[in-house]
Write a protein that holds these residues in place. Structure first.
Motif, short mmCIF file in Angstrom:
data_model
loop_
_atom_site.label_atom_id
_atom_site.label_comp_id
_atom_site.label_asym_id
_atom_site.label_seq_id
_atom_site.Cartn_x
_atom_site.Cartn_y
_atom_site.Cartn_z
N ALA A 82 0.61 -1.40 0.15
CA ALA A 82 -0.05 0.26 -0.10
C ALA A 82 1.06 1.26 -0.07
N SER A 83 0.66 2.17 0.00
CA SER A 83 1.16 3.57 -0.57
C SER A 83 0.48 4.40 0.50
N THR A 84 1.71 5.27 1.17
CA THR A 84 0.72 6.12 2.82
C THR A 84 1.35 7.06 1.91
N ASP A 85 1.13 7.93 0.79
CA ASP A 85 1.15 8.82 0.61
C ASP A 85 -0.08 9.89 0.48
N ASP A 86 -0.24 10.73 1.36
CA ASP A 86 -1.29 11.45 1.56
C ASP A 86 -1.06 12.93 0.99
N GLY A 87 -0.43 13.30 -0.20
CA GLY A 87 -0.63 14.40 -0.97
C GLY A 87 0.17 16.15 0.00
N GLY A 88 0.32 15.67 1.30
CA GLY A 88 1.02 16.37 1.67
C GLY A 88 -0.38 17.06 2.97
N TYR A 89 -1.22 15.99 2.52
CA TYR A 89 -2.41 17.12 3.20
C TYR A 89 -2.93 15.76 4.63
N PRO A 90 -2.84 15.05 5.31
CA PRO A 90 -3.21 14.08 5.81
C PRO A 90 -4.84 14.43 5.96
N LEU A 91 -5.77 12.93 6.00
CA LEU A 91 -7.30 13.42 5.74
C LEU A 91 -7.99 13.91 7.81
N ASP A 92 -7.45 13.81 8.40
CA ASP A 92 -7.62 13.99 10.05
C ASP A 92 -6.72 15.96 9.78
N ASP A 93 -6.49 16.21 8.88
CA ASP A 93 -5.72 17.87 9.22
C ASP A 93 -6.87 18.45 8.56
N GLU A 94 -7.79 19.22 10.05
CA GLU A 94 -8.87 19.40 9.88
C GLU A 94 -9.00 21.48 8.70
N THR A 95 -7.98 21.81 8.85
CA THR A 95 -6.58 23.14 8.18
C THR A 95 -6.86 23.07 6.80
N ALA A 96 -6.74 21.60 5.87
CA ALA A 96 -6.38 21.51 4.62
C ALA A 96 -7.27 22.27 3.48
N PRO A 97 -8.69 21.88 3.63
CA PRO A 97 -9.42 22.74 2.71
C PRO A 97 -9.42 23.68 3.13
N GLN A 98 -9.56 24.38 3.76
CA GLN A 98 -9.00 25.84 3.58
C GLN A 98 -7.14 26.66 3.29
N ARG A 99 -6.30 26.29 3.60
CA ARG A 99 -4.92 26.09 2.70
C ARG A 99 -4.95 25.36 1.08
N LEU A 100 -6.06 24.31 1.38
CA LEU A 100 -5.96 24.33 -0.81
C LEU A 100 -6.58 25.25 -1.58
N ARG A 101 -7.85 25.87 -0.31
CA ARG A 101 -8.26 26.78 -1.31
C ARG A 101 -7.62 28.08 -1.92
N GLU A 102 -6.74 28.23 -0.58
CA GLU A 102 -5.95 29.68 -0.99
C GLU A 102 -4.93 29.28 -1.84
N ALA A 103 -4.20 28.32 -2.08
CA ALA A 103 -2.62 27.31 -2.22
C ALA A 103 -4.02 27.89 -4.17
N GLY A 104 -5.06 28.03 -4.34
CA GLY A 104 -5.68 27.24 -5.34
C GLY A 104 -5.38 25.52 -6.47
N ILE A 105 -5.46 24.93 -5.51
CA ILE A 105 -5.04 23.49 -5.55
C ILE A 105 -6.76 22.51 -5.56
N LYS A 106 -7.33 22.33 -6.26
CA LYS A 106 -8.34 22.03 -6.68
C LYS A 106 -8.41 20.29 -6.64
N ARG A 107 -7.58 20.48 -6.50
CA ARG A 107 -7.34 18.37 -6.02
C ARG A 107 -5.44 17.82 -6.64
N ILE A 108 -6.08 17.16 -5.09
CA ILE A 108 -4.34 16.62 -4.96
C ILE A 108 -4.34 15.13 -5.79
N ASN A 109 -2.74 15.00 -6.55
CA ASN A 109 -2.94 13.85 -7.04
C ASN A 109 -2.13 12.98 -5.70
N LEU A 110 -3.17 11.70 -5.27
CA LEU A 110 -2.51 10.76 -5.05
C LEU A 110 -2.03 9.77 -4.78
#
Length: 147
Positions: A82-110
């Motif tokens: 299995a892969s443990t790649d989380d794209g730099g955004y762990p699933l339990d990171d509650e701040t990730a959606p906001q940081r992704l929006r601010e960075a203009g990232i619409k999709r993380i390639n895992l």
């Protein structure tokens, strides 16, 4: 007499061998569609007559390695990867959606290893006591566009 008994007890307690079935060193590579798996794990699960615990070995930059003390037990194993790649955004990171929006990232390639190599794996390898136990796992993503 007491000195002989004490020496015998010390000799028994000072053994460097790990209790349980014999283990062996393993090493190898994991690629997915020809690219080294950046981060993940290879799990050795004893099957059939092989008795002992499962062993999970981390993968980094497509390579994995465990010494004899931490390696799998000798015998036949079903292999899960299995892969443990989380794209730099762990699933339990509650701040990730906001940081992704601010960075203009619409999709993380895992990197996701297909089920046929983990929960549904039919990969089998035999770990020998004398080795070498070097395994190459060349995984491919099934073409889902074919129906």
């Amino acid at each position: 007499m007491m000195l002989v008994a004490a020496a015998a007890l010390c000799a028994c307690g000072c053994s460097r061998e790990r209790p349980g079935p014999p283990r062996a060193a393993v090493q190898g590579t994991v690629t997915l569609d020809g690219v080294p798996l950046a981060q993940g794990w290879v799990r050795f699960i004893p099957t059939e007559e092989t008795k002992g615990p499962s062993t999970t070995v981390p993968v980094a930059d497509g390579r994995f390695e465990a010494d004899a003390e931490h390696g799998p037990v000798v015998g036949r194993h079903r292999i899960e990867i299995a892969s443990t790649d989380d794209g730099g955004y762990p699933l339990d990171d509650e701040t990730a959606p906001q940081r992704l929006r601010e960075a203009g990232i619409k999709r993380i390639n895992l990197i996701r290893v297909p089920e046929i190599y983990n929960s549904r794996s039919t990969l089998v390898e035999v770990v020998t006591e004398t080795g070498p136990n070097e395994f190459q796992f060349e995984l491919t993503t099934p073409n889902t566009s074919r129906r």
